[in-house]
Motif scaffolding. Structure first.
Motif, mmCIF file in Angstrom:
data_model
loop_
_atom_site.group_PDB
_atom_site.id
_atom_site.type_symbol
_atom_site.label_atom_id
_atom_site.label_comp_id
_atom_site.label_asym_id
_atom_site.label_seq_id
_atom_site.Cartn_x
_atom_site.Cartn_y
_atom_site.Cartn_z
ATOM 1 N N GLN A 171 0.730 -1.147 -0.017
ATOM 2 C CA GLN A 171 0.040 0.016 0.069
ATOM 3 C C GLN A 171 0.935 1.130 -0.096
ATOM 4 N N LEU A 172 0.588 2.188 -0.813
ATOM 5 C CA LEU A 172 1.397 3.304 -1.021
ATOM 6 C C LEU A 172 0.605 4.527 -0.921
ATOM 7 N N SER A 173 0.410 5.279 0.164
ATOM 8 C CA SER A 173 -0.547 6.108 0.309
ATOM 9 C C SER A 173 0.202 7.692 0.447
ATOM 10 N N THR A 174 0.025 8.269 -0.448
ATOM 11 C CA THR A 174 0.585 9.506 -0.503
ATOM 12 C C THR A 174 0.234 10.494 0.491
ATOM 13 N N GLY A 175 -1.061 10.320 1.319
ATOM 14 C CA GLY A 175 -1.499 11.119 2.419
ATOM 15 C C GLY A 175 -0.643 10.547 3.655
ATOM 16 N N ASP A 176 -0.123 9.428 3.759
ATOM 17 C CA ASP A 176 0.623 8.888 4.823
ATOM 18 C C ASP A 176 1.891 9.402 4.509
ATOM 19 N N LYS B 295 6.893 20.932 5.844
ATOM 20 C CA LYS B 295 6.491 21.921 6.453
ATOM 21 C C LYS B 295 5.626 22.897 5.545
ATOM 22 N N THR B 296 5.854 22.772 3.942
ATOM 23 C CA THR B 296 4.990 23.293 3.060
ATOM 24 C C THR B 296 3.788 22.693 3.041
ATOM 25 N N ALA B 297 3.720 21.318 3.148
ATOM 26 C CA ALA B 297 2.491 20.535 3.021
ATOM 27 C C ALA B 297 1.492 20.666 3.917
ATOM 28 N N LYS B 298 2.095 20.915 5.273
ATOM 29 C CA LYS B 298 1.302 21.048 6.514
ATOM 30 C C LYS B 298 0.097 22.029 6.376
ATOM 31 N N ALA B 299 0.589 23.228 5.855
ATOM 32 C CA ALA B 299 -0.577 24.401 5.849
ATOM 33 C C ALA B 299 -1.901 23.882 4.862
ATOM 34 N N VAL B 300 -1.101 23.217 3.737
ATOM 35 C CA VAL B 300 -2.194 23.077 2.779
ATOM 36 C C VAL B 300 -3.076 21.928 3.038
ATOM 37 N N MET B 301 -2.482 20.765 3.893
ATOM 38 C CA MET B 301 -3.423 19.810 4.150
ATOM 39 C C MET B 301 -4.312 20.100 5.570
#
Ligand code: AP5
Length: 228
Positions: free
Chosen positions: A38-43, A57-63
């Motif tokens: 299983q390859l989850s990009t969310g994980d 750090k960049t992804a955190k705000a978007v998520m």
């Protein structure tokens, strides 16, 4: 059937579907049954956030806002993961691709290795059901097994069936106000991929409104045929 079945060649399967459709739940079951990874990009993104990397750090705000992380960041993280040796036995992509750019990049990457997408399976549920599923979701913080307050409870409440941990966690982006944004992002940017894979002749649709076991049975039949 018990235990992992042996695959004759590396398979690439995609689970498409909105937040809460059951992609993670079903991907973990397919992993156990078929020996796929299983390859989850969310994980992967949550791991980058937890590790405090620049991408994280960049992804955190978007998520947190319920949007989609940039294609550049997602593709870089996915490519790194695909270079690890365990994926040679075949993968179930859970939550990837999510945009046309990602789908085209995946096709290109696979073609370089003489591979292709075996099947893109769309888990179809209505928006009301997704909100109910997400609101009740929690996960084992140790092994990642997923649960639900109503639809999938562990044998001993508060204790993971798989690893025995009592560290259960809820996702920060599962709040009602964020779920609306995630659904909007799905309809605007990811749902068009259903047509993308339909045009390739690779699309399979599943009614994912049924019980977890019922969806798993239908999905397994599709996967068996796709990797045969
Ligand atoms: P991600 O982690 O991929 O979340 P998602 O797509 O929103 O999907 P979910 O994990 O919420 O739902 P699921 O379909 O896996 O459902 P589950 O099996 O848990 O992405 C999170 C964020 O990361 C994104 O918003 C984005 O910002 C970013 N991101 C990730 N990938 C990206 C990409 N490629 N590009 C850009 N950004 C990206 O099930 C939900 C609950 O329902 C569980 O409690 C489960 O027990 C229960 N359940 C499951 N099936 C059933 C059923 N049949 N009946 C009843 N209950 C069920």
């Amino acid at each position: 059937m018990s235990g992992a079945e042996t695959m004759t060649r590396p398979a690439v399967l995609i689970l498409l579907g909105p937040p809460g459709a059951g992609k993670g739940t079903q991907a973990r079951m397919l992993q156990d049954r078929f020996g796929l990874v299983q390859l989850s990009t969310g994980d992967l993104l949550r791991a980058a956030v937890a590790a405090g990397t620049e991408a994280g750090k960049t992804a955190k705000a978007v998520m947190t806002a319920g949007g989609l992380v940039s294609d550049d960041i997602v593709l870089a993280i996915l490519k790194d993961r695909l270079e690890e040796p365990d994926v040679a036995q075949g993968v179930i992509l859970d939550g990837f691709p999510r945009t046309n750019v990602q789908a085209e990049a995946l096709d290109k990457l696979l073609a370089q290795n003489g591979q292709r997408v075996n099947a893109a399976i769309s888990l179809e549920v209505d928006d009301t059901e997704m909100v109910t599923r997400i609101a009740g979701r929690y996960t084992c913080g140790n092994c990642g097994e997923g649960y639900h307050d109503t639809f999938k409870t562990p044998a001993i409440i508060g204790t993971c069936d798989k690893c025995g941990s009592t560290n259960m966690v809820r996702r920060a982006d599962d709040k009602a106000e964020t779920v609306g944004q995630r659904l909007a992002a799905y309809h605007a940017q990811t749902a068009p991929l259903i047509t993308y894979y339909e045009r390739q002749g690779n699309l399979q649709r599943i009614d994912a409104m049924g019980e977890i076991g019922q969806v798993a049975t239908e999905l397994s039949a599709i996967v068996e045929e796709a990797v045969a």
